[in-house]
Design an enzyme around this catalytic site. Structure first.
Site, PDB file in Angstrom:
ATOM      1  N   ASP A  13       0.839  -1.202   0.000  1.00 17.63           N
ATOM      2  CA  ASP A  13       0.000   0.000   0.000  1.00 17.63           C
ATOM      3  C   ASP A  13       0.879   1.259   0.000  1.00 17.63           C
ATOM      4  OD1 ASP A  13       0.865  -0.157   2.605  1.00 17.63           O
ATOM      5  OD2 ASP A  13      -1.135  -0.194   3.520  1.00 17.63           O
ATOM      6  N   SER A  14       2.201   1.068  -0.005  1.00 17.01           N
ATOM      7  CA  SER A  14       3.134   2.189  -0.193  1.00 17.01           C
ATOM      8  C   SER A  14       2.863   2.876  -1.526  1.00 17.01           C
ATOM      9  CB  SER A  14       4.583   1.698  -0.150  1.00 17.01           C
ATOM     10  OG  SER A  14       4.779   0.636  -1.067  1.00 17.01           O
ATOM     11  N   ASP A  21      -0.889  -6.423  -0.012  1.00 11.60           N
ATOM     12  CA  ASP A  21      -1.139  -5.735   1.252  1.00 11.60           C
ATOM     13  C   ASP A  21      -2.630  -5.570   1.482  1.00 11.60           C
ATOM     14  OD1 ASP A  21       0.838  -4.998   3.011  1.00 11.60           O
ATOM     15  OD2 ASP A  21       1.341  -3.130   1.979  1.00 11.60           O
ATOM     16  N   LYS A  39      -0.659  -9.687   3.278  1.00 10.26           N
ATOM     17  CA  LYS A  39       0.124  -9.163   4.413  1.00 10.26           C
ATOM     18  C   LYS A  39      -0.740  -8.215   5.232  1.00 10.26           C
ATOM     19  CE  LYS A  39       3.579  -5.980   3.781  1.00 10.26           C
ATOM     20  NZ  LYS A  39       3.123  -4.810   4.567  1.00 10.26           N
ATOM     21  N   GLU A  51      -0.613  -5.605   8.845  1.00 12.29           N
ATOM     22  CA  GLU A  51       0.211  -4.962   9.873  1.00 12.29           C
ATOM     23  C   GLU A  51      -0.396  -5.311  11.224  1.00 12.29           C
ATOM     24  OE1 GLU A  51       0.851  -0.795   8.983  1.00 12.29           O
ATOM     25  OE2 GLU A  51       1.402  -1.259   6.915  1.00 12.29           O
ATOM     26  N   GLU A 110       9.776  -4.178   9.944  1.00 12.88           N
ATOM     27  CA  GLU A 110      10.121  -2.850   9.392  1.00 12.88           C
ATOM     28  C   GLU A 110      10.618  -1.914  10.494  1.00 12.88           C
ATOM     29  OE1 GLU A 110       7.191  -0.942   6.877  1.00 12.88           O
ATOM     30  OE2 GLU A 110       8.404   0.890   6.742  1.00 12.88           O
TER      31      GLU A 110
HETATM   32  O1  KIV Z   1       3.573  -1.114   1.547  1.00 11.98           O
HETATM   33  C1  KIV Z   1       4.734  -1.508   1.413  1.00 11.98           C
HETATM   34  O2  KIV Z   1       5.393  -1.307   0.381  1.00 11.98           O
HETATM   35  C2  KIV Z   1       5.335  -2.207   2.542  1.00 11.98           C
HETATM   36  C3  KIV Z   1       6.827  -2.252   2.537  1.00 11.98           C
HETATM   37  C4  KIV Z   1       7.330  -0.986   3.117  1.00 11.98           C
HETATM   38  C5  KIV Z   1       7.356  -3.426   3.212  1.00 11.98           C
HETATM   39  O3  KIV Z   1       4.675  -2.659   3.412  1.00 11.98           O
END
Ligand code: KIV
Length: 264
Positions: free
Chosen positions: A45-46, A84, A113, A115, A182
């Protein structure tokens, strides 16, 4: 270069044998270039920050993440793909299951993934019980940046270090296949890595994690508003592209493009 598709089994089997390589991608074009060169591709989600121009990741929606995950999967034959789960999409067990199932049914992702902290343990367990492969993201959690008051390195105090280790062990026990660490002090990440049977992937967490990940626009120098300490640049992408766009614009202005061979 991978010569066959990385799956959950081959991904986990790398622990203790070979470092795991990974990078983010958000579209089929980049995914095709990275495919097979790295073990894992994360649809992070970056993308809200590096491509959406936002200062945080919280605005990512399910629709956006599904769209980008579909695109990445179209470009990938060999690497392991992880999607994500966006902020707010796993607030309760029911929401988490509904949204994780959407990723599985609507895209070809290999895993998702989340958090997490210990409060998400039951959610992770219920996803794993349903046959969904979960990577647990601990330490600096960008989705918690408003709550934390910024992007803060974790594991500096002993109680925080202990909590991180406890969380990683609990996630492993709940069925997570890997831990993304992270922004955590290197010695703490090393201890977590040594204590687990499942692989750890680090970003700003030192060399002792089982693998490393970076955001592609950081590594290749396309995003240069700021450079976190943990980023190493392997290309000056923005400068190269600037030179190229200027050359193109100048050729158009000077009638040097198109040539007769480039015309019908
Ligand atoms: O969203 C993302 O790109 C991430 C990375 C920073 C690991 O979670």
């Amino acid at each position: 270069m991978l010569d066959k598709k990385m799956n959950l089994h081959s991904f986990k089997a790398k622990k203790g044998k070979e470092k795991i390589t990974s990078i983010t991608a958000y579209d089929a074009l980049m995914a095709k270039i990275f495919d097979g060169e790295v073990d894992m591709i994360l649809v992070g989600d970056s993308l809200k920050m590096s491509f959406g121009g936002e200062s945080e990741t919280l605005g990512a929606s399910m629709e956006e993440m599904i769209y980008h995950t579909k695109a990445v999967c179209k470009g990938v034959k060999y690497s392991f793909v992880i999607a994500d789960m966006p902020f707010g999409s796993y607030a309760t067990k029911d929401m988490a299951l509904t949204n994780a199932l959407r990723f599985y049914k609507e895209t070809a992702t290999d895993a998702i993934k989340l958090e997490v902290g210990l409060e998400k343990l039951d959610i992770v367990r219920s996803l794993c019980d349903e046959g969904i492969a979960v990577m647990a993201h601990i330490g600096l959690k960008p989705q918690f940046m408003r709550f934390d008051g910024g992007f803060k390195v974790k594991g500096k105090e002993e109680t925080q270090a202990k909590e991180l280790l406890q969380t990683a062990l609990a996630m492993q026990e709940a069925g997570a296949f890997g831990i993304l660490i992270e922004g955590v002090k290197s010695d703490v990440a090393a201890q977590i890595t040594e204590s687990l049977e499942i692989p750890t992937i680090g970003i700003g967490a030192g060399v002792d994690c089982d693998g490393q990940i970076l955001v592609w626009s950081d590594v290749f120098g396309f995003f240069d508003e700021f450079k976190p300490k943990f980023v190493r640049r392997y290309l000056e992408g923005k400068n190269l592209l600037k030179d190229a766009i200027r050359a193109y614009a100048s050729d158009v202005k000077n009638k040097a493009f198109p040539h007769s061979q480039e015309s019908y």
